[in-house]
Design a protein around this motif. Structure first.
Motif, PDB file in Angstrom:
ATOM      1  N   VAL A  50       0.793  -1.125  -0.027  1.00 17.61           N
ATOM      2  CA  VAL A  50       0.152  -0.178  -0.007  1.00 17.61           C
ATOM      3  C   VAL A  50       0.952   1.161   0.057  1.00 17.61           C
ATOM      4  CG1 VAL A  50      -1.737   1.085   1.356  1.00 17.61           C
ATOM      5  CG2 VAL A  50      -1.750  -1.202   1.370  1.00 17.61           C
ATOM      6  N   VAL A  51       0.770   2.078  -0.924  1.00 14.98           N
ATOM      7  CA  VAL A  51       1.563   3.303  -1.156  1.00 14.98           C
ATOM      8  C   VAL A  51       0.772   4.522  -0.940  1.00 14.98           C
ATOM      9  CG1 VAL A  51       3.286   4.573  -2.504  1.00 14.98           C
ATOM     10  CG2 VAL A  51       3.110   2.034  -2.608  1.00 14.98           C
ATOM     11  N   GLY A  52       1.120   5.337  -0.155  1.00 13.75           N
ATOM     12  CA  GLY A  52       0.531   6.566  -0.045  1.00 13.75           C
ATOM     13  C   GLY A  52       1.550   7.771   0.860  1.00 13.75           C
ATOM     14  N   VAL A  89       3.802   0.245   8.386  1.00 13.14           N
ATOM     15  CA  VAL A  89       4.586   1.500   7.550  1.00 13.14           C
ATOM     16  C   VAL A  89       6.043   1.098   7.590  1.00 13.14           C
ATOM     17  CG1 VAL A  89       5.194   3.852   7.909  1.00 13.14           C
ATOM     18  CG2 VAL A  89       3.063   3.169   8.533  1.00 13.14           C
ATOM     19  N   LEU A  90       6.325   0.622   6.250  1.00 10.87           N
ATOM     20  CA  LEU A  90       7.771   0.402   6.117  1.00 10.87           C
ATOM     21  C   LEU A  90       8.699   1.468   5.659  1.00 10.87           C
ATOM     22  CD1 LEU A  90       9.645  -2.157   5.364  1.00 10.87           C
ATOM     23  CD2 LEU A  90       8.879  -1.819   2.949  1.00 10.87           C
ATOM     24  N   PRO A  91       9.711   1.680   6.579  1.00  8.44           N
ATOM     25  CA  PRO A  91      10.631   2.921   6.011  1.00  8.44           C
ATOM     26  C   PRO A  91      11.361   2.616   5.015  1.00  8.44           C
ATOM     27  CG  PRO A  91      10.934   1.930   8.443  1.00  8.44           C
ATOM     28  CD  PRO A  91      10.207   0.931   7.676  1.00  8.44           C
ATOM     29  N   VAL A 102       9.023 -14.516   1.161  1.00  7.12           N
ATOM     30  CA  VAL A 102       7.754 -14.597   1.456  1.00  7.12           C
ATOM     31  C   VAL A 102       6.910 -13.714   1.056  1.00  7.12           C
ATOM     32  CG1 VAL A 102       8.616 -16.163   3.466  1.00  7.12           C
ATOM     33  CG2 VAL A 102       8.504 -13.603   3.879  1.00  7.12           C
ATOM     34  N   PRO A 103       5.494 -13.903   0.869  1.00  8.66           N
ATOM     35  CA  PRO A 103       4.552 -12.840   1.019  1.00  8.66           C
ATOM     36  C   PRO A 103       4.534 -11.890   2.181  1.00  8.66           C
ATOM     37  CG  PRO A 103       3.441 -14.736   1.182  1.00  8.66           C
ATOM     38  CD  PRO A 103       4.875 -15.279   1.080  1.00  8.66           C
ATOM     39  N   ILE A 104       4.450 -10.525   1.761  1.00  6.34           N
ATOM     40  CA  ILE A 104       4.214  -9.543   2.893  1.00  6.34           C
ATOM     41  C   ILE A 104       3.159  -8.511   2.721  1.00  6.34           C
ATOM     42  CG2 ILE A 104       6.494  -9.904   3.906  1.00  6.34           C
ATOM     43  CD1 ILE A 104       7.133  -7.157   2.472  1.00  6.34           C
ATOM     44  N   VAL A 105       2.393  -8.084   3.745  1.00  5.57           N
ATOM     45  CA  VAL A 105       1.523  -6.839   3.565  1.00  5.57           C
ATOM     46  C   VAL A 105       2.499  -5.825   4.035  1.00  5.57           C
ATOM     47  CG1 VAL A 105      -0.810  -6.163   3.964  1.00  5.57           C
ATOM     48  CG2 VAL A 105      -0.386  -8.512   3.564  1.00  5.57           C
ATOM     49  N   ALA A 106       2.412  -4.759   3.060  1.00  8.11           N
ATOM     50  CA  ALA A 106       3.359  -3.570   4.010  1.00  8.11           C
ATOM     51  C   ALA A 106       2.809  -2.286   3.255  1.00  8.11           C
ATOM     52  CB  ALA A 106       4.975  -3.764   3.469  1.00  8.11           C
ATOM     53  N   ASP A 152       7.177  10.683   0.148  1.00 10.69           N
ATOM     54  CA  ASP A 152       7.386  12.323   0.278  1.00 10.69           C
ATOM     55  C   ASP A 152       6.906  12.642  -1.170  1.00 10.69           C
ATOM     56  OD1 ASP A 152       7.703  14.762   0.836  1.00 10.69           O
ATOM     57  OD2 ASP A 152       9.707  14.641   0.957  1.00 10.69           O
ATOM     58  N   PRO A 153       5.882  13.425  -1.384  1.00  6.95           N
ATOM     59  CA  PRO A 153       5.528  13.920  -2.519  1.00  6.95           C
ATOM     60  C   PRO A 153       6.399  14.801  -3.128  1.00  6.95           C
ATOM     61  CG  PRO A 153       4.136  14.891  -1.056  1.00  6.95           C
ATOM     62  CD  PRO A 153       5.050  13.813  -0.178  1.00  6.95           C
ATOM     63  N   THR A 154       7.300  15.526  -2.599  1.00  6.59           N
ATOM     64  CA  THR A 154       8.346  16.243  -3.078  1.00  6.59           C
ATOM     65  C   THR A 154       9.501  15.519  -3.337  1.00  6.59           C
ATOM     66  OG1 THR A 154       9.234  16.745  -0.952  1.00  6.59           O
ATOM     67  CG2 THR A 154       7.396  18.354  -1.830  1.00  6.59           C
TER      68      THR A 154
END
Length: 71
Positions: free
Chosen positions: A2-4, A33-35, A46-50, A55-57
């Motif tokens: 998930v990207v945001g 929240v993956l750094p 392995v499958p992960i949910v991350a 940063d939009p800039t």
């Protein structure tokens, strides 16, 4: 993945995906929240949910590059 832009919305998106899988339970890693410095975790065998907060800039890491990393 998930990207945001906002960490709260990204982590809610990750947890929302997990709740959509009910009655199944996810036993693989969950990273709300993956750094950015740990981006190589998405290449794990392995499958992960991350969730990933961008940063939009910052133009060095865009969603298209993340999709290329996931393939």
């Amino acid at each position: 993945m998930v990207v945001g832009v906002e960490p709260g919305l990204v982590s809610c998106g990750v947890m929302g995906l997990l709740s959509l899988m009910r009655p199944l339970s996810w036993v693989a890693p969950i990273i709300p929240v993956l750094p950015i410095k740990h981006l190589d975790f998405i290449e794990s065998p392995v499958p992960i949910v991350a969730g990933l907060v961008l940063d939009p800039t910052d133009k060095t890491l865009c969603p298209a590059k993340i999709i290329d990393l996931c393939e």
